[in-house]
Design a protein around this motif. Sequence first.
Motif, PDB file in Angstrom:
ATOM      1  N   GLN A 289       0.841  -1.212   0.000  1.00  0.00           N
ATOM      2  CA  GLN A 289       0.000   0.000   0.000  1.00  0.00           C
ATOM      3  C   GLN A 289       0.868   1.250   0.000  1.00  0.00           C
ATOM      4  N   ILE A 290       1.943   1.246   0.780  1.00  0.00           N
ATOM      5  CA  ILE A 290       2.774   2.446   0.944  1.00  0.00           C
ATOM      6  C   ILE A 290       3.715   2.656  -0.243  1.00  0.00           C
ATOM      7  N   THR A 291       4.325   1.571  -0.717  1.00  0.00           N
ATOM      8  CA  THR A 291       5.390   1.686  -1.716  1.00  0.00           C
ATOM      9  C   THR A 291       4.905   1.605  -3.153  1.00  0.00           C
ATOM     10  N   GLY A 292       3.744   0.974  -3.361  1.00  0.00           N
ATOM     11  CA  GLY A 292       3.296   0.749  -4.727  1.00  0.00           C
ATOM     12  C   GLY A 292       3.934  -0.475  -5.363  1.00  0.00           C
ATOM     13  N   ILE A 293       4.780  -1.182  -4.609  1.00  0.00           N
ATOM     14  CA  ILE A 293       5.382  -2.433  -5.090  1.00  0.00           C
ATOM     15  C   ILE A 293       4.363  -3.556  -4.899  1.00  0.00           C
ATOM     16  N   SER A 294       4.258  -4.452  -5.853  1.00  0.00           N
ATOM     17  CA  SER A 294       3.239  -5.493  -5.782  1.00  0.00           C
ATOM     18  C   SER A 294       3.478  -6.414  -4.596  1.00  0.00           C
ATOM     19  N   TYR A 295       2.361  -6.948  -4.073  1.00  0.00           N
ATOM     20  CA  TYR A 295       2.464  -7.887  -2.957  1.00  0.00           C
ATOM     21  C   TYR A 295       3.340  -9.080  -3.322  1.00  0.00           C
ATOM     22  N   ALA A 296       3.174  -9.629  -4.525  1.00  0.00           N
ATOM     23  CA  ALA A 296       3.930 -10.813  -4.924  1.00  0.00           C
ATOM     24  C   ALA A 296       5.430 -10.543  -4.873  1.00  0.00           C
ATOM     25  N   THR A 297       5.845  -9.356  -5.334  1.00  0.00           N
ATOM     26  CA  THR A 297       7.276  -8.997  -5.314  1.00  0.00           C
ATOM     27  C   THR A 297       7.799  -8.940  -3.883  1.00  0.00           C
ATOM     28  N   ILE A 298       7.011  -8.337  -2.985  1.00  0.00           N
ATOM     29  CA  ILE A 298       7.433  -8.208  -1.588  1.00  0.00           C
ATOM     30  C   ILE A 298       7.513  -9.572  -0.918  1.00  0.00           C
ATOM     31  N   ALA A 299       6.514 -10.410  -1.126  1.00  0.00           N
ATOM     32  CA  ALA A 299       6.499 -11.735  -0.502  1.00  0.00           C
ATOM     33  C   ALA A 299       7.666 -12.587  -0.988  1.00  0.00           C
TER      34      ALA A 299
END
Length: 628
Positions: A289-299
Motif C-alpha cells: 500500500q505504501i510503496t506501490g510495489i506489488s504484494y507478490a514482489t514483496i512476498a
Amino acid sequence: MTAETEQETPVLLDFVLRVIGLGLFVYMAYATLFGPYKTTVVHLAIFAAATLFIAFLARQRSQKPLLRKGQWGLDILAAAIAVISMVYLVIEYERLLNLWGANYLTSLDVWMGLAMVAVALEAARRQSVVLALLGLASVAYMLWGNHLPGVFSHAGMDIQRFTYLVSYTSEGLFGTGLQVAATYLFMFMLFGATLQATKTGDFIINLANAALGRQTGGAAKGAMAASAGLGTMVGSSVGNVVATGTFTIPLMIKTGFRRHVAAAIETNTSEGAQLVPPIMGAAAFIMAQITGISYATIAMAAILPAILYYLSLYWVIHIEALKEGLHGMPESEIPSARQAMRDGWHLLIAPALLFWLLIVESFTPAYASLISLAVALVAGMARASTRISLAELLYQFDIGIRQAAGITALIVSIGILQAGIVSTGLGPRLTEIILAVSDGSLLVTAFLAVIAATLLGMGMPTPIAYLLLAMFAAPALITAGAPKLGTHLFLFYFAIKSGSTPPVALVAVVAAGIAKANWWKTAVTAFVHSLPGFIVAFMFLYSDALLLQGNAIQIAMAAVTAGVGVFAMAAGIQGWCGDWIGWPERAVLVVAAIALIDSGSITDLAGLAVVGAILALRLARRTPRKHA
C-alpha cells in the motif's frame, strides 16, 4: 480475552460486544465480496465506529470500585463520542465529501471533526503513551508550527483547515493507517483466529518437534520452527508468544535451558515469524500500500531474509545448547511425523490456498483471506480430531475481533501524524535534517533509523511501528542511496525487533512471564541473540540480490555471503566456531561478519577468508573441553 476480563465485563455488555463484533465481521465480509457501502470514507467510518466502540468498552478494568466506576464513565463517553462522530460523517457524507474547502465547514462539522481527533488520541493513549504524545505534538505543530524558527516553520493553519484535513480527507484519520486496518489487518486476524480454533497451531508444533526434536537443543529448535510456521498467520509477536510459548517454553526449560534463555529464544522466534511469507504479519500488504510495489514482489523478496533470520537463530540455539551440554527432547515426547501428518495434513489446505490466491491468482488480500477462512472452517470440520463446536468458534472469533479492534484503535491516530507530515511539508524537511546529520552516509542514516525504530516502536504492534518508520525514516534512507524495497524491509525488520528491545520490550515481558524469568535478562539475551540477524537486515540496504532482485549468480553469491556472515556473527557472540574459541578470535569473527554486509565487494573476499581460516584451524585442533 482472558477469564479475568470476562469476570470484569458485565454479561450483557459482553454479549452486546460479541454481537457487534460478529455484525462487523458480516459487514466486512459483504464489503469484501460486493464492495464497500457508498464510498471508501463512509466504509472506513463504519469500520472505525464499530472497532472503537469495541476497543473502548472491552478493556480490562481496575479491581478498585471507585476506579472501576470512573473507568466505566470515561469508556462509555469515549465509545459514544466515537460512534456519534462517525455516524455523523456517514449521514452527512455527500455534503462533506463535496465541499470546496475548509471554509465551507459548519460549526457542527468542526465540532464533530474535533471529536474524532479527541477520540483517536484517547484510543492511542490507552495503549501507547508514545504514540499519543506524537499525535498531540502533530496537532500542536499543525496549529502553531508557524511560530517555530528555521526549517521547522510552516505557513500555519486555522482550526477549520485543521479539522477539514484531519477529519474529512484521505490525508488524515481516513488515510493509510485506517485503510490498512480495514483492508488487510481485520480479515487476516480473523483468519488467524480460525486457524487457532481448528488446532492448526497444535499440528504445527507437533510437526516441528517431530522434525527437530532429536537434534542438539531440539526443544528450542522445534519452538523455532513452530513459531515460524504459526506466527506468519497470527500477525502479532505477542500473540505468537502466547500461542506457541505456552507449550514450547516449559518444554525448553524441562530439557535444560535456563528460564530467561528459553524466554529469549521464544521471543526471537515469535518476532521473526512476521518475516515469513506469505502473510508476514500483514506487513507485506501494508508495504504494498505504501510503496506501490506489488504484494507478490514483496512476498518473494522476503523468502531469503526469512531463511537467513532463522538460520541465525538456529546457530545461536545450537551453540547455546552446546555450552550447556544439552541434548534433544526425550524420545517419549517426540511426536511421530507420520502420525502428525496423518492427523493434520488437511489443516495445511487453507494456508496453501491463501498463498496460491495471493501469489498466483493475484486476488486482493481481503478476498483471499476470506475465502481461505471459509476453507479453513470446512477443512477443520471435515475430521473429528479438529472439529470444534459453534461456541468455541464464536469464542475464537470474539478474541480475534477484539484484538483487531485494539490494533485499529491504535492505528487510527496514525492519520493525525500523516496529516501533520503531508499538510505542513514536514516530510521533505525531515529527510533533509536526517541527511545533514548523517552527512549523506547510508550507514549512518541506517543507524539513525535503527534508533528511531527502537524509540517509535516501544510498546507498539509491529504494523504501527512500521507505518511510523515508513513515514519518518524511509525517505531519508532512499535519498541516501538505499533501494526502496530494501529500505522498507530494513525498517520492517527493526520495527519487529523493537518489541524485544529494552527498556519497554513488551514481547520479552510476555515471554518472561510464561517462563517465570527476569524480564530484563530475557530482553538483553534476546537482543544479543538477535545480533546475527542484524547482519541480514543491513544487507537489505546494500544487496538487491538478497531480495531476489538480479540474476541467479548474484542471488546465489548474496545468499552464500549472507549465510556465512550470519554464522560468523553467531560464532563470535557465542564463542564457538567448530570448537570453543577465545575473545581475540571472537572479535575477529564479528569484524568479518560486518565486512560481509556489502555483498559483491572486496570486503566479501576478506570476510570469507577469515571465517574459513578460523573454522578450518579450529576443526583441525578440536579439543574435547566443554567450553571456553
